[in-house]
Design a protein around this motif. Sequence first.
Motif, mmCIF file in Angstrom:
data_model
loop_
_atom_site.group_PDB
_atom_site.id
_atom_site.type_symbol
_atom_site.label_atom_id
_atom_site.label_comp_id
_atom_site.label_asym_id
_atom_site.label_seq_id
_atom_site.Cartn_x
_atom_site.Cartn_y
_atom_site.Cartn_z
ATOM 1 N N GLY A 1 2.397 63.761 50.237
ATOM 2 C CA GLY A 1 1.585 64.934 50.050
ATOM 3 C C GLY A 1 1.440 65.891 51.274
ATOM 4 O O GLY A 1 1.923 65.527 52.114
ATOM 5 N N ALA A 2 0.870 67.092 50.764
ATOM 6 C CA ALA A 2 0.695 68.114 51.876
ATOM 7 C C ALA A 2 -0.896 68.223 51.942
ATOM 8 O O ALA A 2 -1.651 68.520 51.040
ATOM 9 N N HIS A 3 -1.424 68.089 53.224
ATOM 10 C CA HIS A 3 -2.906 68.080 53.239
ATOM 11 C C HIS A 3 -3.265 69.403 53.697
ATOM 12 O O HIS A 3 -2.967 69.758 54.996
ATOM 13 N N ALA A 4 -3.775 70.207 53.152
ATOM 14 C CA ALA A 4 -4.545 71.438 53.328
ATOM 15 C C ALA A 4 -3.627 72.407 54.172
ATOM 16 O O ALA A 4 -4.233 73.037 54.920
ATOM 17 N N GLY A 5 -2.518 72.398 53.941
ATOM 18 C CA GLY A 5 -1.321 73.051 54.796
ATOM 19 C C GLY A 5 -1.381 72.774 56.250
ATOM 20 O O GLY A 5 -1.034 73.896 57.186
ATOM 21 N N GLN A 6 -1.670 71.597 56.507
ATOM 22 C CA GLN A 6 -1.660 71.156 57.990
ATOM 23 C C GLN A 6 -0.577 70.151 58.170
ATOM 24 O O GLN A 6 -0.069 70.213 59.398
ATOM 25 N N TYR A 7 -0.356 69.052 57.412
ATOM 26 C CA TYR A 7 0.782 68.106 57.546
ATOM 27 C C TYR A 7 1.233 67.712 56.325
ATOM 28 O O TYR A 7 0.186 67.605 55.272
ATOM 29 N N VAL A 8 2.335 66.910 56.433
ATOM 30 C CA VAL A 8 2.839 66.081 55.273
ATOM 31 C C VAL A 8 2.366 64.773 55.698
ATOM 32 O O VAL A 8 2.489 63.992 56.837
ATOM 33 N N PHE A 9 1.890 63.909 54.526
ATOM 34 C CA PHE A 9 1.594 62.404 54.907
ATOM 35 C C PHE A 9 2.049 61.474 53.665
ATOM 36 O O PHE A 9 2.824 62.034 52.837
ATOM 37 N N SER A 10 2.269 60.355 54.217
ATOM 38 C CA SER A 10 2.557 59.347 53.106
ATOM 39 C C SER A 10 1.246 58.484 52.791
ATOM 40 O O SER A 10 0.219 58.342 53.771
ATOM 41 N N LEU A 11 1.106 57.875 51.797
ATOM 42 C CA LEU A 11 0.180 57.021 51.235
ATOM 43 C C LEU A 11 0.703 55.866 50.672
ATOM 44 O O LEU A 11 1.228 56.125 49.362
ATOM 45 N N ASN A 12 0.146 54.712 50.944
ATOM 46 C CA ASN A 12 0.725 53.533 50.202
ATOM 47 C C ASN A 12 -0.474 53.190 49.028
ATOM 48 O O ASN A 12 -1.762 53.124 49.345
ATOM 49 N N PRO A 13 -0.253 53.400 47.640
ATOM 50 C CA PRO A 13 -1.026 53.475 46.749
ATOM 51 C C PRO A 13 -1.902 52.133 46.447
ATOM 52 O O PRO A 13 -2.974 52.006 45.864
#
Length: 313
Positions: free
Chosen positions: A260-272
């Motif tokens: 995802g992209a968080h609030a125009g600040q960074y790209v993140f990965s997340l384990n569901p």
Amino acid sequence: MTALAEGPDRRMYAGGFLNGGFAALDPETGERAEFHTFSQSEDMTAHDGKLYVGAYPEARVYAYDPKLPWHSTEYSPSPEPGPAPNPARLFDLAPDHQIRPRALASAGRYLAAGTMPDLGHLGGVLAIWDPRTGALKHAERNVVKDQSIVSLAYRDGVLYGGTSIYSGQSATPPTQPEAKVFAWSVKEDRLLWELVPAPGKPAVPALTFDALGRLWGIAGGEVFSISTTTRKVTRRVTLSDSKSASGQLTFNRRDLTLYGAHAGQYVFSLNPLTGRHAVVKEGPVHQLAVHGSGDVYFAEGPRLFRLTRQQIR
């Protein structure tokens, strides 16, 4: 860039601001394959062999066939005489005072679009286009009262939409306090349910399904999952206290991870499965998409980046 998606020909397509253009990138070579002047793209999605493009203004929706020559009669005609319009303009929602088709989704045999209204108006339209008949199956404004439709996901005959309390023009003041997620029966053309997944957040700008059929969304600095069976939020992951209306979220079926992209600040990965998350790259990212190869593409302004499966490992 204002839109990013994988096309039916496995190329990555990008759309730009205003007449910023329309480009295709060959993922094998990394080279730009074509560039054309075109309207501002709000969203893109592949459906049944074509790339559908939602464009500003007038909430226009186009179909582009990559197997045929480019010939935009509105923006960049082909030098070859006589080709049919490609992208072909299918419909627009200007009569309903709509301006931005912010969400497109492949929905079974149909194409679904969700829109944001023009200045002085509230309430987006949910439109369902039938490519077989070449007509709208259904179009309805204010599916959720005074809210725009800014994200869509489809599964088993049901469209799931994320809303925004804002209009397509920032000068229009909202009347609703927080965004919602809703479920819509494509067959019956009716609202099944709606809920507030993230209290106090103004928008749910992205929705996606994981491998277990859970619906995930992002709202400001919060990522959440919803059980579509119980109609309840089953997990919350807090990235920050942001109330930004911006955000991206998509599921990578190659590594079973959310990006995802968080609030125009960074790209993140997340384990569901665990909720564990990590920053992949800092920067003003607003557009993000996963290619079928598992590579993750994201844009910082006019620059396009690719995170390969090897880098992800």
